[in-house]
Motif scaffolding. Structure first.
Motif, short mmCIF file in Angstrom:
data_model
loop_
_atom_site.label_atom_id
_atom_site.label_comp_id
_atom_site.label_asym_id
_atom_site.label_seq_id
_atom_site.Cartn_x
_atom_site.Cartn_y
_atom_site.Cartn_z
N LEU A 168 -13.07 0.73 -1.03
CA LEU A 168 -12.91 2.04 -1.66
C LEU A 168 -13.02 1.89 -3.18
O LEU A 168 -12.53 0.91 -3.74
CB LEU A 168 -11.56 2.65 -1.30
CG LEU A 168 -11.42 3.10 0.16
CD1 LEU A 168 -9.98 3.49 0.45
CD2 LEU A 168 -12.34 4.26 0.47
N GLN A 227 -9.43 -2.50 9.21
CA GLN A 227 -8.82 -1.46 8.39
C GLN A 227 -8.58 -1.95 6.96
O GLN A 227 -8.82 -1.24 5.99
CB GLN A 227 -7.50 -1.00 9.01
CG GLN A 227 -7.65 -0.22 10.30
CD GLN A 227 -8.27 1.14 10.06
OE1 GLN A 227 -9.47 1.32 10.26
NE2 GLN A 227 -7.48 2.10 9.64
N SER A 228 -8.09 -3.19 6.83
CA SER A 228 -7.83 -3.75 5.51
C SER A 228 -9.12 -3.95 4.73
O SER A 228 -9.19 -3.64 3.53
CB SER A 228 -7.09 -5.10 5.64
OG SER A 228 -5.83 -4.93 6.23
N SER A 251 -3.36 7.53 2.56
CA SER A 251 -2.05 6.93 2.80
C SER A 251 -1.63 7.18 4.23
O SER A 251 -1.83 8.25 4.78
CB SER A 251 -1.02 7.54 1.84
OG SER A 251 -0.95 8.94 2.01
N ARG A 274 -7.64 -4.13 -4.27
CA ARG A 274 -8.81 -4.38 -3.43
C ARG A 274 -8.88 -5.83 -2.99
O ARG A 274 -9.19 -6.13 -1.83
CB ARG A 274 -10.08 -3.97 -4.18
CG ARG A 274 -10.28 -2.47 -4.27
CD ARG A 274 -11.70 -2.13 -4.68
NE ARG A 274 -11.97 -2.50 -6.06
CZ ARG A 274 -11.79 -1.69 -7.10
NH1 ARG A 274 -11.31 -0.47 -6.91
NH2 ARG A 274 -12.09 -2.09 -8.32
N ARG A 288 -11.92 -2.34 5.15
CA ARG A 288 -12.47 -1.02 4.80
C ARG A 288 -11.76 -0.47 3.57
O ARG A 288 -12.40 0.12 2.69
CB ARG A 288 -12.29 -0.04 5.96
CG ARG A 288 -13.28 -0.25 7.10
CD ARG A 288 -13.07 0.78 8.19
NE ARG A 288 -13.29 2.14 7.70
CZ ARG A 288 -12.98 3.24 8.38
NH1 ARG A 288 -12.42 3.13 9.58
NH2 ARG A 288 -13.21 4.43 7.88
N SER A 289 -10.44 -0.66 3.47
CA SER A 289 -9.71 -0.19 2.30
C SER A 289 -10.16 -0.90 1.04
O SER A 289 -10.14 -0.33 -0.05
CB SER A 289 -8.20 -0.41 2.50
OG SER A 289 -7.72 0.35 3.58
N SER A 290 -10.57 -2.17 1.19
CA SER A 290 -10.94 -2.96 0.02
C SER A 290 -12.24 -2.50 -0.63
O SER A 290 -12.50 -2.86 -1.78
CB SER A 290 -11.06 -4.44 0.40
OG SER A 290 -12.24 -4.67 1.16
N ALA A 296 -7.46 5.82 -1.52
CA ALA A 296 -7.20 5.33 -0.17
C ALA A 296 -6.31 6.32 0.57
O ALA A 296 -5.31 6.79 0.04
CB ALA A 296 -6.52 3.97 -0.25
N SER A 333 0.81 -1.23 0.00
CA SER A 333 0.00 0.00 0.00
C SER A 333 0.84 1.27 0.00
O SER A 333 0.41 2.30 -0.53
CB SER A 333 -0.93 0.01 1.22
OG SER A 333 -0.17 0.06 2.42
N ASP A 371 -6.30 -6.36 -0.31
CA ASP A 371 -6.77 -5.81 0.96
C ASP A 371 -7.76 -6.77 1.63
O ASP A 371 -7.72 -6.98 2.84
CB ASP A 371 -7.44 -4.45 0.74
CG ASP A 371 -6.44 -3.33 0.53
OD1 ASP A 371 -5.30 -3.47 1.00
OD2 ASP A 371 -6.78 -2.32 -0.11
N VAL A 386 -8.09 2.57 -5.61
CA VAL A 386 -6.96 2.47 -4.67
C VAL A 386 -6.28 3.81 -4.47
O VAL A 386 -5.73 4.09 -3.41
CB VAL A 386 -5.95 1.42 -5.19
CG1 VAL A 386 -5.24 1.89 -6.45
CG2 VAL A 386 -4.91 1.11 -4.11
#
Length: 208
Positions: A96, A89-90, A104, A185, A92-94, A102, A33, A188, A99
């Protein structure tokens, strides 16, 4: 210290460093990431956690966990909670849409989270309780605390080499993944599932 003992410990430390676990997953996730720099910073944070454990062992704090099992249980619960946090957290990032959207993490945040990941891992404490004493001798010229610091230094050196290599390798994928957000994604999601699985395993394992 005997050279044979040191060489045996180096071999054991290399094997332990290569075994996948929360530390390795965290480094991989941040390398992917945040690029090579993020992966290396995460590796340095893990090594800082090892240093904390080493100093604690030299000061005799590991004996506290041996004498008071409830203290180790507290660390276990903290470790489970932290792994679940990383899983959320991972995941949730997936979800979005891109990428590049996201947020940083700063290098300081990556470092701090890496230290917490290592320090809250009860298996590292158990490593110092059950494994490291096998390489310590009360008859050696060096006092036991000095031997523990020396062995911890060896473990730190081996660990930073392995972890930094993982961070650099995973960081090399970051540019590719920026061009292919769908892959990011899915990675993640995979990281979230693995962190959740590690939390579940830690919750169900017998640490005695």
């Amino acid at each position: 210290m005997d050279l044979g003992i040191v060489l045996a410990f180096i071999g054991a430390a290399a094997v332990i460093s290569l075994v996948p676990g929360p530390d390795m997953m965290f480094i991989l996730a941040n390398g992917i990431s945040s690029g090579p720099r993020g992966g290396v910073v995460a590796a340095v944070g893990m090594s800082t956690g090892v240093l904390v454990h080493t100093v604690a062992a030299a000061l005799g704090l590991t004996a506290v966990f041996q004498a008071v099992p409830a203290a180790l249980e507290v660390v276990r619960i903290a470790g489970i909670a932290f792994l679940l946090y990383l899983a959320v957290q991972s995941l949730r990032s997936s979800v979005l849409p891109d990428v590049r959207a996201a947020p940083s993490r700063s290098m300081g945040r990556i470092y701090a989270l890496a230290v917490l990941t290592n320090v809250s891992n009860p298996k590292v404490i158990l490593f110092y309780l059950a494994f490291v004493p096998q390489f310590v001798s009360t008859d050696a010229a060096w006092p036991v605390p000095v031997q523990l610091l020396a062995l911890g230094g060896v473990l730190l050196a081996v660990g930073i080499c392995v972890d930094a290599a993982v961070g650099l390798a995973s960081g090399g994928l970051s540019n590719l993944l920026v061009r292919r957000p769908g892959i990011q994604r899915w990675l993640d999601r995979a990281a979230g599932v693995l962190f959740g699985g590690l939390a579940l395993r830690l919750a169900t394992e017998d640490l005695r």
